[in-house]
Design a protein around this motif. Structure first.
Motif, mmCIF file in Angstrom:
data_model
loop_
_atom_site.group_PDB
_atom_site.id
_atom_site.type_symbol
_atom_site.label_atom_id
_atom_site.label_comp_id
_atom_site.label_asym_id
_atom_site.label_seq_id
_atom_site.Cartn_x
_atom_site.Cartn_y
_atom_site.Cartn_z
ATOM 1 N N VAL A 274 -9.713 22.330 36.468
ATOM 2 C CA VAL A 274 -10.783 21.719 35.677
ATOM 3 C C VAL A 274 -11.812 21.195 36.669
ATOM 4 N N THR A 275 -13.045 21.602 36.501
ATOM 5 C CA THR A 275 -14.100 21.209 37.423
ATOM 6 C C THR A 275 -14.859 19.998 36.896
ATOM 7 N N LYS A 276 -15.636 19.409 37.776
ATOM 8 C CA LYS A 276 -16.489 18.294 37.387
ATOM 9 C C LYS A 276 -17.457 18.715 36.282
ATOM 10 N N LYS A 277 -17.998 19.914 36.397
ATOM 11 C CA LYS A 277 -18.935 20.414 35.382
ATOM 12 C C LYS A 277 -18.246 20.540 34.039
ATOM 13 N N GLN A 278 -17.000 21.028 34.024
ATOM 14 C CA GLN A 278 -16.266 21.174 32.769
ATOM 15 C C GLN A 278 -15.995 19.826 32.113
ATOM 16 N N ILE A 279 -15.603 18.836 32.920
ATOM 17 C CA ILE A 279 -15.329 17.514 32.354
ATOM 18 C C ILE A 279 -16.595 16.916 31.749
ATOM 19 N N ASN A 280 -17.714 17.094 32.431
ATOM 20 C CA ASN A 280 -18.958 16.468 31.990
ATOM 21 C C ASN A 280 -19.556 17.136 30.754
ATOM 22 N N ASN A 281 -19.167 18.378 30.497
ATOM 23 C CA ASN A 281 -19.689 19.110 29.339
ATOM 24 C C ASN A 281 -18.644 19.102 28.227
ATOM 25 N N TYR A 282 -18.984 18.515 27.100
ATOM 26 C CA TYR A 282 -18.000 18.347 26.011
ATOM 27 C C TYR A 282 -17.425 19.682 25.564
ATOM 28 N N THR A 283 -18.265 20.679 25.353
ATOM 29 C CA THR A 283 -17.802 21.971 24.837
ATOM 30 C C THR A 283 -16.874 22.648 25.837
ATOM 31 N N GLU A 284 -17.259 22.654 27.103
ATOM 32 C CA GLU A 284 -16.426 23.293 28.121
ATOM 33 C C GLU A 284 -15.102 22.566 28.284
ATOM 34 N N PHE A 285 -15.138 21.242 28.203
ATOM 35 C CA PHE A 285 -13.895 20.500 28.358
ATOM 36 C C PHE A 285 -12.980 20.715 27.157
ATOM 37 N N ASP A 286 -13.556 20.844 25.981
ATOM 38 C CA ASP A 286 -12.762 21.124 24.786
ATOM 39 C C ASP A 286 -12.037 22.455 24.938
ATOM 40 N N ARG A 287 -12.721 23.461 25.464
ATOM 41 C CA ARG A 287 -12.085 24.771 25.678
ATOM 42 C C ARG A 287 -10.958 24.663 26.698
ATOM 43 N N ALA A 288 -11.234 23.952 27.799
ATOM 44 C CA ALA A 288 -10.212 23.801 28.845
ATOM 45 C C ALA A 288 -8.997 23.046 28.307
ATOM 46 N N SER A 289 -9.227 22.033 27.509
ATOM 47 C CA SER A 289 -8.130 21.238 26.959
ATOM 48 C C SER A 289 -7.267 22.068 26.019
ATOM 49 N N ARG A 290 -7.885 22.896 25.221
ATOM 50 C CA ARG A 290 -7.118 23.730 24.290
ATOM 51 C C ARG A 290 -6.362 24.828 25.032
ATOM 52 N N GLN A 291 -6.908 25.277 26.150
ATOM 53 C CA GLN A 291 -6.181 26.240 26.976
ATOM 54 C C GLN A 291 -4.930 25.586 27.571
ATOM 55 N N ILE A 292 -5.083 24.355 28.055
ATOM 56 C CA ILE A 292 -3.934 23.618 28.592
ATOM 57 C C ILE A 292 -2.902 23.393 27.494
#
Length: 335
Positions: A274-292
């Protein structure tokens, strides 16, 4: 006379980059408070800056039911009950008196009277983690060893039923995970694992900075006997790494990270980042969280109608506090 530094001032002491001082002539088991409240002159004569207490007003604690009127220089707190064992730590002998500070366990409960639940959970991560927040470092924190443990905090709170803040402290401890090495690891874990009602995704708690030993074959591949995983679910063989902008850039660092990921993959681990950019972007972080979540075999099914608004509240608090405008550097855990 016994003078006890407490609440916000005790927190500032424990966050000091100076190694915490303790006076062997002041027993750490002391728990009886003086009825006499220190005067402003007595507080000013303590020279608290040498102990990392820089801010005013200074918070002090004494026994009684009525405190002195707060001033811009000092806030007096009182307690009518005897403190549990381990509540006070002696740090100095001052003239004919002794200087004490609230232990990390007592300080945690004291701050529960001022913090929201997410703030207190974050403080629990810090106290049981490998860093302290500071304004004196461009990263916003510095590495150190844990001040306490979840078990110590829990046992202390069990003996502190009459202290204001105990119930919230006990609730917060349910969500604290030890061994976070930076504020960003704390933020990532809270965003992933706090219950949906608090703005998290409700995932199972990981082990932070988990040590994965390498076998002989992998030691030949990378010359390492073990690896540290930022967030790890060992039973699922899943590791999630936080990649900060500075700490994981440069050709040598990229090559090192690649060797490390390959070695962990050969040990049967699934590696996600998970990158800093992903954490800071709600949509990208939501995708990463659901992948996890998929790798953990868990479905994210928030029951709260205000789930998204709770997410944004939590994100505004955690990310506003932990993003470093200068570098985003996260640092290493102390060995």
């Amino acid at each position: 006379m016994k003078i006890v530094i407490s609440h916000n001032s005790a927190l500032e002491y424990w966050r000091s980059s100076t190694p915490p001082q303790q006076d062997s002539s002041c027993t750490a088991k002391a728990r009886t408070l003086d009825r006499q409240q220190p005067s402003l002159a007595q507080i000013e004569n303590l020279g608290l800056r040498q102990y990392g207490v820089l801010s005013e007003p200074v918070h002090v604690l004494a026994r009684g039911s009525k405190a002195r009127k707060p001033t811009g220089k000092a806030v007096h707190h009182t307690s009518i009950i005897e403190l549990p064992e381990g509540a006070l730590v002696g740090i100095a002998t001052c003239g004919s008196g002794k200087l004490y500070v609230s232990s990390p366990e007592l300080c945690f409960i004291q701050m529960a009277g001022q913090f929201t639940l997410p703030q207190l959970i974050e403080l629990g991560f810090e106290f049981c983690g490998l860093y302290s927040l500071t304004d004196n470092d461009p990263r916003g924190f510095f590495p150190r060893h844990p001040l306490t443990s979840i078990e110590k905090l829990r046992k202390f709170s069990d003996r502190s039923g009459g202290l204001h803040g105990t119930k919230l402290a006990q609730r917060a401890l349910r969500f604290v995970v030890p061994n976070a090495a930076s504020p960003r690891e704390t933020a990532l874990t809270m965003l992933l694992c706090l219950p949906c009602a608090l703005g998290g995704y409700g995932l199972d708690k990981p082990e932070l900075n988990f040590r994965r030993n390498a076998d002989r074959r992998n030691r030949r591949l990378s010359d390492k006997s073990f690896y540290r995983c930022d967030l790890c679910w060992p039973e699922r063989k899943l590791a999630v790494e936080y990649d900060s902008d500075l700490h994981h850039t440069g050709s040598e660092r990229i090559a090192s990270d690649s060797r490390r990921r390959n070695a962990l993959t050969s040990l049967g681990m699934t590696m996600l980042s998970v990158t800093k950019k992903q954490i800071n972007n709600y949509t990208e972080f939501d995708r990463a969280s659901r992948q996890i979540a998929r790798h953990l075999g868990k479905r994210i099914q928030p029951r709260s109608k205000d789930f998204v608004s709770k997410q944004f509240e939590l994100r505004a608090y955690l990310l506003g506090r932990t993003i470093s405008p200068k570098s985003g550097y996260e640092g290493d855990a102390p060995q």
